[in-house]
Motif scaffolding. Structure first.
Motif, PDB file in Angstrom:
ATOM      1  N   VAL A   6       0.853  -1.190   0.000  1.00 18.28           N
ATOM      2  CA  VAL A   6       0.000   0.000   0.000  1.00 18.28           C
ATOM      3  C   VAL A   6       0.890   1.242   0.000  1.00 18.28           C
ATOM      4  O   VAL A   6       1.790   1.375   0.828  1.00 18.28           O
ATOM      5  CB  VAL A   6      -0.924   0.014   1.239  1.00 18.28           C
ATOM      6  CG1 VAL A   6      -1.733   1.307   1.297  1.00 18.28           C
ATOM      7  CG2 VAL A   6      -1.842  -1.196   1.235  1.00 18.28           C
ATOM      8  N   VAL A  33      -7.627  -7.540   7.631  1.00 13.41           N
ATOM      9  CA  VAL A  33      -6.311  -7.025   7.985  1.00 13.41           C
ATOM     10  C   VAL A  33      -5.770  -7.906   9.099  1.00 13.41           C
ATOM     11  O   VAL A  33      -6.416  -8.057  10.140  1.00 13.41           O
ATOM     12  CB  VAL A  33      -6.380  -5.546   8.432  1.00 13.41           C
ATOM     13  CG1 VAL A  33      -5.012  -5.069   8.901  1.00 13.41           C
ATOM     14  CG2 VAL A  33      -6.879  -4.664   7.293  1.00 13.41           C
ATOM     15  N   LEU A  79      -6.647   0.112   6.622  1.00 16.09           N
ATOM     16  CA  LEU A  79      -5.458  -0.084   5.788  1.00 16.09           C
ATOM     17  C   LEU A  79      -4.511   1.080   5.996  1.00 16.09           C
ATOM     18  O   LEU A  79      -4.948   2.203   6.244  1.00 16.09           O
ATOM     19  CB  LEU A  79      -5.853  -0.179   4.312  1.00 16.09           C
ATOM     20  CG  LEU A  79      -6.793  -1.326   3.947  1.00 16.09           C
ATOM     21  CD1 LEU A  79      -7.251  -1.184   2.508  1.00 16.09           C
ATOM     22  CD2 LEU A  79      -6.115  -2.657   4.181  1.00 16.09           C
ATOM     23  N   TYR A  92       1.555  -1.475   4.325  1.00 12.32           N
ATOM     24  CA  TYR A  92       0.984  -2.806   4.501  1.00 12.32           C
ATOM     25  C   TYR A  92       1.230  -3.628   3.234  1.00 12.32           C
ATOM     26  O   TYR A  92       1.138  -3.117   2.118  1.00 12.32           O
ATOM     27  CB  TYR A  92      -0.530  -2.732   4.707  1.00 12.32           C
ATOM     28  CG  TYR A  92      -0.979  -2.474   6.122  1.00 12.32           C
ATOM     29  CD1 TYR A  92      -0.151  -1.905   7.063  1.00 12.32           C
ATOM     30  CD2 TYR A  92      -2.261  -2.803   6.508  1.00 12.32           C
ATOM     31  CE1 TYR A  92      -0.583  -1.677   8.358  1.00 12.32           C
ATOM     32  CE2 TYR A  92      -2.709  -2.578   7.793  1.00 12.32           C
ATOM     33  CZ  TYR A  92      -1.862  -2.014   8.717  1.00 12.32           C
ATOM     34  OH  TYR A  92      -2.305  -1.795   9.994  1.00 12.32           O
ATOM     35  N   ILE A 132      -0.342  -6.207   0.674  1.00 10.62           N
ATOM     36  CA  ILE A 132      -1.759  -6.313   0.307  1.00 10.62           C
ATOM     37  C   ILE A 132      -1.945  -7.197  -0.913  1.00 10.62           C
ATOM     38  O   ILE A 132      -1.098  -7.234  -1.801  1.00 10.62           O
ATOM     39  CB  ILE A 132      -2.362  -4.913   0.066  1.00 10.62           C
ATOM     40  CG1 ILE A 132      -3.880  -4.960  -0.074  1.00 10.62           C
ATOM     41  CG2 ILE A 132      -1.733  -4.257  -1.151  1.00 10.62           C
ATOM     42  CD1 ILE A 132      -4.537  -3.594   0.007  1.00 10.62           C
ATOM     43  N   VAL A 135     -10.042  -7.910  -0.229  1.00  7.52           N
ATOM     44  CA  VAL A 135      -8.764  -7.296   0.143  1.00  7.52           C
ATOM     45  C   VAL A 135      -8.198  -8.051   1.337  1.00  7.52           C
ATOM     46  O   VAL A 135      -8.892  -8.243   2.341  1.00  7.52           O
ATOM     47  CB  VAL A 135      -8.959  -5.802   0.523  1.00  7.52           C
ATOM     48  CG1 VAL A 135      -7.660  -5.191   0.985  1.00  7.52           C
ATOM     49  CG2 VAL A 135      -9.552  -5.024  -0.634  1.00  7.52           C
ATOM     50  N   ALA A 188      -4.831  -7.787   3.770  1.00  2.00           N
ATOM     51  CA  ALA A 188      -3.671  -6.955   4.092  1.00  2.00           C
ATOM     52  C   ALA A 188      -3.011  -7.457   5.360  1.00  2.00           C
ATOM     53  O   ALA A 188      -3.654  -8.080   6.205  1.00  2.00           O
ATOM     54  CB  ALA A 188      -4.093  -5.501   4.253  1.00  2.00           C
TER      55      ALA A 188
END
Length: 148
Positions: free
Chosen positions: A51, A82, A92, A96, A98, A114, A116
């Protein structure tokens, strides 16, 4: 009569050859239109990286191994995790790792999933420099005391 046979043969040959050539000539634009249509049709995508920015529902990612950037809009119903826990886009953070999965339509990337991992870094406290002794403080201790 012989001339007539030659003329008929030439006309038949032309009738067979010309439509074939016309089909070839017009097939290329049709194929291009199909390619353009296919490019605008949603297709699946997957990307893994780091990210680099988060703003609202938009996440910018530096793709691993390619050095290229990808900007993804996270859909409202996306599954976001996450560090293995359910989360929101706001959870986020820059840095991170991802992985995103979703659909691409033209230049638009919509993430429906997503994953992460990483730690949010807390802002370190600002350290103020210690006040330096001023020149006037030095004069107070020399020459004005009980030395006389």
């Amino acid at each position: 009569m012989r001339f007539r046979r030659v003329a008929v043969a030439a006309a038949l040959a032309t009738a067979v050859v010309v439509p074939s050539a016309a089909t070839v000539a017009f097939a290329a634009p049709g194929e291009q239109a199909a390619a353009v249509h296919a490019a605008s049709r949603p297709s699946r995508f997957s990307g893994t990286g780091m990210v680099t920015a988060v703003s609202g529902r938009t996440v910018s990612i530096k793709i691993n191994g390619k050095g290229s950037a990808l900007t993804v809009t996270v859909t409202a119903d996306a599954r976001i995790r996450v560090n293995g826990k359910n989360a929101a886009v706001a959870d986020l953070a820059v840095g991170y790792g991802i992985t995103v999965n979703g659909t691409r339509s033209g230049a638009d990337y919509l993430a429906s999933r997503v994953e992460a991992r990483g730690k949010k870094t807390k802002a370190s406290p600002q350290v103020s420099p210690a006040p330096s002794p001023s020149a006037s403080d030095d004069h107070g201790s020399h020459g004005h005391g009980d030395d006389d």
